[in-house]
Design an enzyme around this catalytic site. Structure first.
Site, PDB file in Angstrom:
ATOM      1  N   HIS A  59       0.859  -1.179   0.000  1.00  0.00           N
ATOM      2  CA  HIS A  59       0.000   0.000   0.000  1.00  0.00           C
ATOM      3  C   HIS A  59       0.903   1.240   0.000  1.00  0.00           C
ATOM      4  O   HIS A  59       2.091   1.155   0.340  1.00  0.00           O
ATOM      5  CB  HIS A  59      -0.917  -0.003   1.228  1.00  0.00           C
ATOM      6  CG  HIS A  59      -1.990  -1.058   1.157  1.00  0.00           C
ATOM      7  ND1 HIS A  59      -2.955  -1.230   2.106  1.00  0.00           N
ATOM      8  CD2 HIS A  59      -2.241  -1.997   0.196  1.00  0.00           C
ATOM      9  CE1 HIS A  59      -3.767  -2.219   1.761  1.00  0.00           C
ATOM     10  NE2 HIS A  59      -3.344  -2.709   0.607  1.00  0.00           N
ATOM     11  N   GLU A  61       1.331   3.896   1.863  1.00  0.00           N
ATOM     12  CA  GLU A  61       2.044   4.318   3.074  1.00  0.00           C
ATOM     13  C   GLU A  61       3.122   3.309   3.462  1.00  0.00           C
ATOM     14  O   GLU A  61       4.209   3.678   3.909  1.00  0.00           O
ATOM     15  CB  GLU A  61       1.082   4.604   4.244  1.00  0.00           C
ATOM     16  CG  GLU A  61       0.078   3.512   4.589  1.00  0.00           C
ATOM     17  CD  GLU A  61      -1.164   3.509   3.693  1.00  0.00           C
ATOM     18  OE1 GLU A  61      -0.997   3.474   2.465  1.00  0.00           O
ATOM     19  OE2 GLU A  61      -2.280   3.513   4.235  1.00  0.00           O
ATOM     20  N   CYS A  87      -5.356   1.216   6.089  1.00  0.00           N
ATOM     21  CA  CYS A  87      -6.124   0.011   6.415  1.00  0.00           C
ATOM     22  C   CYS A  87      -5.723  -0.500   7.790  1.00  0.00           C
ATOM     23  O   CYS A  87      -4.618  -0.285   8.257  1.00  0.00           O
ATOM     24  CB  CYS A  87      -5.920  -1.062   5.343  1.00  0.00           C
ATOM     25  SG  CYS A  87      -4.262  -1.751   5.365  1.00  0.00           S
ATOM     26  N   ARG A 194      -8.668   4.815 -21.724  1.00  0.00           N
ATOM     27  CA  ARG A 194      -8.472   3.359 -21.821  1.00  0.00           C
ATOM     28  C   ARG A 194      -7.530   2.867 -20.736  1.00  0.00           C
ATOM     29  O   ARG A 194      -7.759   1.837 -20.111  1.00  0.00           O
ATOM     30  CB  ARG A 194      -7.863   2.993 -23.170  1.00  0.00           C
ATOM     31  CG  ARG A 194      -8.864   2.847 -24.255  1.00  0.00           C
ATOM     32  CD  ARG A 194      -8.195   2.380 -25.530  1.00  0.00           C
ATOM     33  NE  ARG A 194      -9.103   2.566 -26.642  1.00  0.00           N
ATOM     34  CZ  ARG A 194      -8.762   2.465 -27.901  1.00  0.00           C
ATOM     35  NH1 ARG A 194      -7.515   2.171 -28.228  1.00  0.00           N
ATOM     36  NH2 ARG A 194      -9.651   2.655 -28.853  1.00  0.00           N
ATOM     37  N   ASP A 210     -15.009  -0.990 -37.838  1.00  0.00           N
ATOM     38  CA  ASP A 210     -13.628  -0.498 -37.658  1.00  0.00           C
ATOM     39  C   ASP A 210     -12.610  -1.551 -37.232  1.00  0.00           C
ATOM     40  O   ASP A 210     -11.405  -1.251 -37.244  1.00  0.00           O
ATOM     41  CB  ASP A 210     -13.607   0.604 -36.566  1.00  0.00           C
ATOM     42  CG  ASP A 210     -14.500   1.771 -36.907  1.00  0.00           C
ATOM     43  OD1 ASP A 210     -14.749   1.981 -38.110  1.00  0.00           O
ATOM     44  OD2 ASP A 210     -14.944   2.481 -35.979  1.00  0.00           O
ATOM     45  N   ARG A 217      -2.225   2.920 -26.784  1.00  0.00           N
ATOM     46  CA  ARG A 217      -1.048   3.134 -27.639  1.00  0.00           C
ATOM     47  C   ARG A 217      -0.474   4.549 -27.569  1.00  0.00           C
ATOM     48  O   ARG A 217       0.717   4.728 -27.674  1.00  0.00           O
ATOM     49  CB  ARG A 217      -1.391   2.806 -29.099  1.00  0.00           C
ATOM     50  CG  ARG A 217      -1.816   1.366 -29.306  1.00  0.00           C
ATOM     51  CD  ARG A 217      -2.030   1.018 -30.749  1.00  0.00           C
ATOM     52  NE  ARG A 217      -3.013   1.854 -31.403  1.00  0.00           N
ATOM     53  CZ  ARG A 217      -4.322   1.712 -31.282  1.00  0.00           C
ATOM     54  NH1 ARG A 217      -4.819   0.759 -30.529  1.00  0.00           N
ATOM     55  NH2 ARG A 217      -5.153   2.526 -31.920  1.00  0.00           N
ATOM     56  N   GLY A 279     -20.598   2.793 -30.801  1.00  0.00           N
ATOM     57  CA  GLY A 279     -21.214   3.686 -31.773  1.00  0.00           C
ATOM     58  C   GLY A 279     -22.481   4.301 -31.198  1.00  0.00           C
ATOM     59  O   GLY A 279     -22.787   4.131 -30.013  1.00  0.00           O
ATOM     60  N   PRO A 280     -23.258   4.990 -32.070  1.00  0.00           N
ATOM     61  CA  PRO A 280     -24.441   5.690 -31.580  1.00  0.00           C
ATOM     62  C   PRO A 280     -25.476   4.772 -30.930  1.00  0.00           C
ATOM     63  O   PRO A 280     -26.114   5.178 -29.939  1.00  0.00           O
ATOM     64  CB  PRO A 280     -25.027   6.358 -32.831  1.00  0.00           C
ATOM     65  CG  PRO A 280     -24.126   6.042 -33.967  1.00  0.00           C
ATOM     66  CD  PRO A 280     -22.959   5.259 -33.482  1.00  0.00           C
ATOM     67  N   SER A 285     -28.202   3.670 -25.794  1.00  0.00           N
ATOM     68  CA  SER A 285     -28.811   2.763 -24.799  1.00  0.00           C
ATOM     69  C   SER A 285     -28.289   3.065 -23.392  1.00  0.00           C
ATOM     70  O   SER A 285     -29.038   3.045 -22.423  1.00  0.00           O
ATOM     71  CB  SER A 285     -28.466   1.302 -25.107  1.00  0.00           C
ATOM     72  OG  SER A 285     -29.110   0.870 -26.242  1.00  0.00           O
TER      73      SER A 285
HETATM   74  N1  LIG Z   1     -17.430   8.741 -32.736  1.00  0.00           N
HETATM   75  C1  LIG Z   1     -17.341   7.831 -31.808  1.00  0.00           C
HETATM   76  O1  LIG Z   1     -17.125   8.134 -30.616  1.00  0.00           O
HETATM   77  C2  LIG Z   1     -17.479   6.384 -32.171  1.00  0.00           C
HETATM   78  C3  LIG Z   1     -17.119   5.371 -31.275  1.00  0.00           C
HETATM   79  C4  LIG Z   1     -17.300   4.045 -31.649  1.00  0.00           C
HETATM   80  C5  LIG Z   1     -17.833   3.764 -32.899  1.00  0.00           C
HETATM   81  N2  LIG Z   1     -18.161   4.775 -33.749  1.00  0.00           N
HETATM   82  C6  LIG Z   1     -18.744   4.493 -35.050  1.00  0.00           C
HETATM   83  O2  LIG Z   1     -20.038   3.954 -34.856  1.00  0.00           O
HETATM   84  C7  LIG Z   1     -20.390   3.190 -35.990  1.00  0.00           C
HETATM   85  C8  LIG Z   1     -21.114   1.943 -35.550  1.00  0.00           C
HETATM   86  O3  LIG Z   1     -22.316   2.348 -34.944  1.00  0.00           O
HETATM   87  P1  LIG Z   1     -23.283   1.354 -34.195  1.00  0.00           P
HETATM   88  O4  LIG Z   1     -24.311   2.178 -33.502  1.00  0.00           O
HETATM   89  O5  LIG Z   1     -23.735   0.286 -35.119  1.00  0.00           O
HETATM   90  O6  LIG Z   1     -22.265   0.671 -33.170  1.00  0.00           O
HETATM   91  P2  LIG Z   1     -22.399   0.086 -31.705  1.00  0.00           P
HETATM   92  O7  LIG Z   1     -23.294   0.910 -30.864  1.00  0.00           O
HETATM   93  O8  LIG Z   1     -21.015  -0.098 -31.219  1.00  0.00           O
HETATM   94  O9  LIG Z   1     -23.026  -1.345 -31.918  1.00  0.00           O
HETATM   95  C9  LIG Z   1     -24.394  -1.483 -32.073  1.00  0.00           C
HETATM   96  C10 LIG Z   1     -24.771  -2.939 -31.991  1.00  0.00           C
HETATM   97  O10 LIG Z   1     -24.573  -3.394 -30.664  1.00  0.00           O
HETATM   98  C11 LIG Z   1     -25.480  -4.462 -30.391  1.00  0.00           C
HETATM   99  N3  LIG Z   1     -26.169  -4.280 -29.124  1.00  0.00           N
HETATM  100  C12 LIG Z   1     -26.318  -5.217 -28.160  1.00  0.00           C
HETATM  101  N4  LIG Z   1     -26.992  -4.749 -27.123  1.00  0.00           N
HETATM  102  C13 LIG Z   1     -27.318  -3.500 -27.422  1.00  0.00           C
HETATM  103  C14 LIG Z   1     -28.036  -2.509 -26.707  1.00  0.00           C
HETATM  104  N5  LIG Z   1     -28.560  -2.722 -25.487  1.00  0.00           N
HETATM  105  N6  LIG Z   1     -28.184  -1.309 -27.292  1.00  0.00           N
HETATM  106  C15 LIG Z   1     -27.644  -1.057 -28.512  1.00  0.00           C
HETATM  107  N7  LIG Z   1     -26.956  -1.966 -29.218  1.00  0.00           N
HETATM  108  C16 LIG Z   1     -26.788  -3.185 -28.681  1.00  0.00           C
HETATM  109  C17 LIG Z   1     -26.480  -4.462 -31.535  1.00  0.00           C
HETATM  110  O11 LIG Z   1     -26.172  -5.562 -32.336  1.00  0.00           O
HETATM  111  P3  LIG Z   1     -26.957  -6.937 -32.048  1.00  0.00           P
HETATM  112  O12 LIG Z   1     -28.394  -6.618 -32.256  1.00  0.00           O
HETATM  113  O13 LIG Z   1     -26.391  -7.914 -33.002  1.00  0.00           O
HETATM  114  O14 LIG Z   1     -26.677  -7.310 -30.636  1.00  0.00           O
HETATM  115  C18 LIG Z   1     -26.215  -3.177 -32.278  1.00  0.00           C
HETATM  116  O15 LIG Z   1     -26.462  -3.288 -33.654  1.00  0.00           O
HETATM  117  C19 LIG Z   1     -19.108   2.936 -36.761  1.00  0.00           C
HETATM  118  O16 LIG Z   1     -19.102   3.693 -37.931  1.00  0.00           O
HETATM  119  C20 LIG Z   1     -18.019   3.442 -35.840  1.00  0.00           C
HETATM  120  O17 LIG Z   1     -16.942   3.998 -36.540  1.00  0.00           O
HETATM  121  C21 LIG Z   1     -17.993   6.064 -33.408  1.00  0.00           C
END
Ligand SMILES: NC(=O)c1ccc[n+]([C@@H]2O[C@H](COP(=O)([O-])OP(=O)(O)OC[C@H]3O[C@@H](n4cnc5c(N)ncnc54)[C@H](OP(=O)(O)O)[C@@H]3O)[C@@H](O)[C@H]2O)c1
Length: 312
Positions: A59, A61, A87, A194, A210, A217, A279-280, A285
């Site tokens: 730890h 200390e 502790c 990360r 991607d 890195r 992704g979005p 979610s």
């Molecule tokens: N700008 C940024 O910060 C950033 C970061 C990461 C990625 N991206 C971009 O995002 C794009 C991909 O977008 P995306 O929305 O498809 O990616 P995502 O959110 O990483 O993946 C979506 C997939 O996750 C699965 N999933 C499982 N549980 C889920 C839940 N509770 N809610 C939502 N999805 C769930 C689903 O597939 P299933 O139905 O098969 O389970 C869904 O199709 C790429 O172009 C990438 O380059 C951008």
């Protein structure tokens, strides 16, 4: 300066230095919290600074006292400042309170009290043995340092950081053929996040688009650090080759879980911090279900604008 002239300012400075040292090991200490310690001499001068570096190792200390012993300056320590209550129990290492008492340090400054009921009681034990103990100095900053540990102890769930980057048009999708659109400075920030994490959570959409490495890195990683990579992929679209490559890169890959299943899994692990890099769809979610603690938004610009929000 007489010892009585050492005051709150010295204590706060010592804790600031200790926090800075502990931050270097954020992401390396799970299931333990990052903790820093700083020793002052009779004039309030910093003699030594240490931090807890990895679970199972000394730890903060204990390490600091060992180092001071080696340098033969242990007798010069008149104040010991620690970001977290020491502790008072035997875990993987002996109680730090014993080491502090044996070292004969007359004054102990504590930033945050230990939220772990198993380890709590160090401040009282030191006081019962005649030491001057001042608690809750720079408490807000010291609690912030252990925010992930505190959440895990109190709720069982790790700290969840959601990172999202948006381009100038407000989209998260990079241009064709590219994996990112943010600046080198933002990339460093992303890799620092990360480095802090014990698990990365992503969705199948990100991997299919991607094939990200998810390794650290752009900043040096903690040596030997292993992380979980949790991929939500209900339709089992992720190729085996991606999983195998991630395993080669040191990840323990976990697939086939729902979002709730992922958190149930994480609750059973030592993970303190989870970084959501999705992704979005998955990001939305996480926002809709309000299961984030820290939201890092990177807005593309010259320079990029970073917004960090903590859930109330
Ligand atoms: N700008 C940024 O910060 C950033 C970061 C990461 C990625 N991206 C971009 O995002 C794009 C991909 O977008 P995306 O929305 O498809 O990616 P995502 O959110 O990483 O993946 C979506 C997939 O996750 C699965 N999933 C499982 N549980 C889920 C839940 N509770 N809610 C939502 N999805 C769930 C689903 O597939 P299933 O139905 O098969 O389970 C869904 O199709 C790429 O172009 C990438 O380059 C951008």
């Amino acid at each position: 300066m007489s010892p009585s002239q050492i005051n709150q300012k010295h204590f706060q400075l010592a804790l600031k230095v200790a926090i800075q040292e502990a931050q270097k090991f954020q992401g390396a200490t799970a299931p333990n919290p990052p903790v820093g310690a700083c020793a002052l001499d009779k004039n309030g001068k910093v003699l030594a600074v240490s931090a807890h570096q990895r679970a199972g190792e000394d730890h903060a200390e204990a390490l600091l006292l060992k180092e001071c012993q080696e340098k033969n300056i242990i007798d010069q320590i008149k104040t010991l400042a620690i970001t977290l209550e020491p502790c008072n129990h035997t875990g993987k290492t002996p109680p730090c309170t014993d080491a502090i008492l044996q070292a004969g340090i007359p004054r102990i400054i504590i930033g945050a009290m230990d939220p772990n009921p198993k380890a709590h009681g160090g401040a009282q034990a030191l006081q019962d043995n005649g030491r001057q103990v001042i608690t809750r100095v720079l408490e807000k900053e010291c609690l912030f340092l252990i925010r992930a540990f505190r959440k895990k102890i109190l709720t069982g769930t790790p700290w969840i950081t959601l990172k999202q980057a948006f381009n100038k048009q407000g989209s998260m999708i990079p241009p064709k053929g590219m994996k990112t659109f943010t600046s080198p400075t933002s990339l460093i920030l992303a890799h620092e996040l990360r480095k802090r994490s014990d698990a990365i959570l992503t969705g199948s959409g990100t991997i299919l688009a991607d094939s990200p490495l998810f390794t650290v890195r752009h900043v040096p990683d903690h040596p030997g650090k292993k992380r979980f990579l949790i991929v939500l992929d209900r339709r089992c679209q992720i190729p085996k080759s991606y999983t195998q490559e991630a395993q080669k890169n040191g990840f323990e890959v976990v697939e086939g879980l729902t979002l709730n299943g992922a958190f149930d899994f994480l609750k059973k692990t030592d993970a303190l911090e989870v970084l959501v890099e999705a992704g979005p769809a998955l990001s939305q979610s996480i926002l809709d279900q309000n299961i984030w603690d820290e939201h890092v938004l990177i807005h593309q610009g010259k320079p990029d604008r970073v917004e960090v929000t903590f859930r109330k």
